[in-house]
Design a protein around this motif. Structure first.
Motif, PDB file in Angstrom:
ATOM      1  N   VAL A   1      23.531  14.868   2.154  1.00 54.18           N
ATOM      2  CA  VAL A   1      24.810  15.558   2.045  1.00 54.18           C
ATOM      3  C   VAL A   1      25.735  14.865   3.041  1.00 54.18           C
ATOM      4  CG1 VAL A   1      24.172  17.391   3.676  1.00 54.18           C
ATOM      5  CG2 VAL A   1      25.992  17.789   2.031  1.00 54.18           C
ATOM      6  N   ILE A   2      26.939  14.527   2.573  1.00 52.95           N
ATOM      7  CA  ILE A   2      27.873  13.738   3.388  1.00 52.95           C
ATOM      8  C   ILE A   2      29.298  14.177   3.091  1.00 52.95           C
ATOM      9  CG2 ILE A   2      27.963  11.885   1.671  1.00 52.95           C
ATOM     10  CD1 ILE A   2      28.178   9.903   4.035  1.00 52.95           C
ATOM     11  N   ASP A   3      30.180  13.928   4.036  1.00 52.77           N
ATOM     12  CA  ASP A   3      31.565  14.351   3.899  1.00 52.77           C
ATOM     13  C   ASP A   3      32.450  13.323   3.194  1.00 52.77           C
ATOM     14  OD1 ASP A   3      31.663  12.444   5.856  1.00 52.77           O
ATOM     15  OD2 ASP A   3      32.828  13.625   7.269  1.00 52.77           O
ATOM     16  N   ALA A   4      31.873  12.419   2.437  1.00 52.95           N
ATOM     17  CA  ALA A   4      32.635  11.412   1.696  1.00 52.95           C
ATOM     18  C   ALA A   4      31.879  11.005   0.447  1.00 52.95           C
ATOM     19  CB  ALA A   4      32.865  10.183   2.572  1.00 52.95           C
ATOM     20  N   GLU A   5      32.598  10.436  -0.509  1.00 52.34           N
ATOM     21  CA  GLU A   5      31.947   9.908  -1.702  1.00 52.34           C
ATOM     22  C   GLU A   5      31.404   8.518  -1.373  1.00 52.34           C
ATOM     23  OE1 GLU A   5      33.960  10.133  -5.460  1.00 52.34           O
ATOM     24  OE2 GLU A   5      35.207  11.791  -4.722  1.00 52.34           O
ATOM     25  N   LEU A   6      30.145   8.294  -1.649  1.00 50.15           N
ATOM     26  CA  LEU A   6      29.525   7.016  -1.314  1.00 50.15           C
ATOM     27  C   LEU A   6      30.198   5.844  -2.033  1.00 50.15           C
ATOM     28  CD1 LEU A   6      25.707   7.841  -1.215  1.00 50.15           C
ATOM     29  CD2 LEU A   6      27.314   7.648   0.682  1.00 50.15           C
ATOM     30  N   GLN A   7      30.685   6.064  -3.245  1.00 51.63           N
ATOM     31  CA  GLN A   7      31.305   4.983  -4.007  1.00 51.63           C
ATOM     32  C   GLN A   7      32.574   4.473  -3.339  1.00 51.63           C
ATOM     33  OE1 GLN A   7      30.540   7.984  -5.078  1.00 51.63           O
ATOM     34  NE2 GLN A   7      29.259   7.874  -6.884  1.00 51.63           N
ATOM     35  N   LEU A   8      33.206   5.300  -2.496  1.00 48.12           N
ATOM     36  CA  LEU A   8      34.457   4.913  -1.853  1.00 48.12           C
ATOM     37  C   LEU A   8      34.254   4.252  -0.494  1.00 48.12           C
ATOM     38  CD1 LEU A   8      36.562   8.092  -2.689  1.00 48.12           C
ATOM     39  CD2 LEU A   8      36.414   5.949  -3.968  1.00 48.12           C
ATOM     40  N   LEU A   9      33.041   4.238   0.008  1.00 48.16           N
ATOM     41  CA  LEU A   9      32.765   3.648   1.314  1.00 48.16           C
ATOM     42  C   LEU A   9      32.613   2.134   1.187  1.00 48.16           C
ATOM     43  CD1 LEU A   9      30.271   6.271   2.776  1.00 48.16           C
ATOM     44  CD2 LEU A   9      32.718   6.049   3.215  1.00 48.16           C
ATOM     45  N   PRO A  10      32.840   1.401   2.281  1.00 50.03           N
ATOM     46  CA  PRO A  10      32.719  -0.059   2.225  1.00 50.03           C
ATOM     47  C   PRO A  10      31.280  -0.513   1.977  1.00 50.03           C
ATOM     48  CG  PRO A  10      33.111   0.678   4.470  1.00 50.03           C
ATOM     49  CD  PRO A  10      33.234   1.886   3.584  1.00 50.03           C
ATOM     50  N   ARG A  11      31.143  -1.759   1.556  1.00 55.26           N
ATOM     51  CA  ARG A  11      29.831  -2.325   1.244  1.00 55.26           C
ATOM     52  C   ARG A  11      29.542  -3.524   2.142  1.00 55.26           C
ATOM     53  NH1 ARG A  11      26.929  -0.308  -3.379  1.00 55.26           N
ATOM     54  NH2 ARG A  11      28.302   1.146  -4.421  1.00 55.26           N
ATOM     55  N   ARG A  12      28.272  -3.715   2.389  1.00 53.91           N
ATOM     56  CA  ARG A  12      27.816  -4.837   3.194  1.00 53.91           C
ATOM     57  C   ARG A  12      27.721  -6.073   2.301  1.00 53.91           C
ATOM     58  NH1 ARG A  12      22.186  -5.418   6.408  1.00 53.91           N
ATOM     59  NH2 ARG A  12      22.962  -6.836   8.008  1.00 53.91           N
ATOM     60  N   LYS A  13      28.207  -7.193   2.769  1.00 57.74           N
ATOM     61  CA  LYS A  13      28.237  -8.411   1.945  1.00 57.74           C
ATOM     62  C   LYS A  13      26.851  -8.985   1.692  1.00 57.74           C
ATOM     63  CE  LYS A  13      32.879  -9.697   3.227  1.00 57.74           C
ATOM     64  NZ  LYS A  13      33.743 -10.648   3.926  1.00 57.74           N
ATOM     65  N   SER A  14      25.942  -8.855   2.645  1.00 55.95           N
ATOM     66  CA  SER A  14      24.633  -9.508   2.502  1.00 55.95           C
ATOM     67  C   SER A  14      23.753  -8.887   1.424  1.00 55.95           C
ATOM     68  CB  SER A  14      23.886  -9.503   3.840  1.00 55.95           C
ATOM     69  OG  SER A  14      23.657  -8.176   4.258  1.00 55.95           O
ATOM     70  N   ASP A  15      23.809  -7.571   1.232  1.00 59.68           N
ATOM     71  CA  ASP A  15      22.936  -6.933   0.236  1.00 59.68           C
ATOM     72  C   ASP A  15      23.626  -5.836  -0.579  1.00 59.68           C
ATOM     73  OD1 ASP A  15      23.176  -5.046   2.213  1.00 59.68           O
ATOM     74  OD2 ASP A  15      21.037  -4.848   2.591  1.00 59.68           O
ATOM     75  N   ASN A  16      24.940  -5.732  -0.467  1.00 63.71           N
ATOM     76  CA  ASN A  16      25.743  -4.751  -1.206  1.00 63.71           C
ATOM     77  C   ASN A  16      25.397  -3.299  -0.858  1.00 63.71           C
ATOM     78  OD1 ASN A  16      27.960  -4.478  -2.937  1.00 63.71           O
ATOM     79  ND2 ASN A  16      26.646  -3.975  -4.660  1.00 63.71           N
ATOM     80  N   ALA A  17      24.796  -3.075   0.308  1.00 61.61           N
ATOM     81  CA  ALA A  17      24.465  -1.717   0.746  1.00 61.61           C
ATOM     82  C   ALA A  17      25.742  -0.983   1.159  1.00 61.61           C
ATOM     83  CB  ALA A  17      23.497  -1.766   1.926  1.00 61.61           C
ATOM     84  N   ILE A  18      25.742   0.318   0.974  1.00 61.16           N
ATOM     85  CA  ILE A  18      26.883   1.155   1.346  1.00 61.16           C
ATOM     86  C   ILE A  18      26.839   1.379   2.853  1.00 61.16           C
ATOM     87  CG2 ILE A  18      27.950   3.413   1.060  1.00 61.16           C
ATOM     88  CD1 ILE A  18      26.548   3.417  -1.762  1.00 61.16           C
TER      89      ILE A  18
END
Length: 138
Positions: A39-56
């Protein structure tokens, strides 16, 4: 001296509209096996991504969240510019790898990384990106 026959307590709940709005802003995410994980206070799709493995990237200094995952042994990966030590978190039900951090103690680092397509916002339905062929990030 008068006797007290009964005592009563008056209780009421008076929710502010702001409190209700904050509850509606919380997002719930599940593992692909339908286990509640985050449970988080933001939508995961809107958070930045890591370039090396596309992790949120979840910024532990700005976000409030609870991750219901079990830690496993750390893993050392070879990256282009050296090595990276990941402390990985797995689903307690199916043991799917869902997140990692760079330090052993949870939330002690600035960031927590959520594996791409490991969580879904609809219980029992995999996100569309989980069904795609994995691509190598350069």
């Amino acid at each position: 001296m008068p006797k007290i026959v009964s005592s009563s307590t008056v209780s009421s709940s008076n929710f502010d509209e702001n409190q209700n709005d904050q509850r509606q802003k919380l997002q719930i995410y599940y593992c692909l096996c339908s286990e509640f994980l985050m449970v988080i206070d933001a939508e995961l799709q809107l958070l930045p991504r890591r370039k090396s493995d596309n992790a949120i990237i979840v910024d532990n200094r700005q976000r409030t969240y609870k991750l219901n995952a079990e830690p496993k042994q750390p893993v050392i990966l070879k990256r282009r510019d050296g090595f990276e030590k990941q402390y990985r978190y797995h689903c307690p039900r199916c043991e799917l790898f869902i997140a990692y951090e760079m330090k052993e103690e949870r939330k002690s680092d600035h960031y927590t990384y959520i594996v791409d397509a490991a969580l879904t916002d609809v219980q029992g339905i995999a996100p569309p990106s989980a069904l795609l062929e994995p691509t190598e990030v350069k």
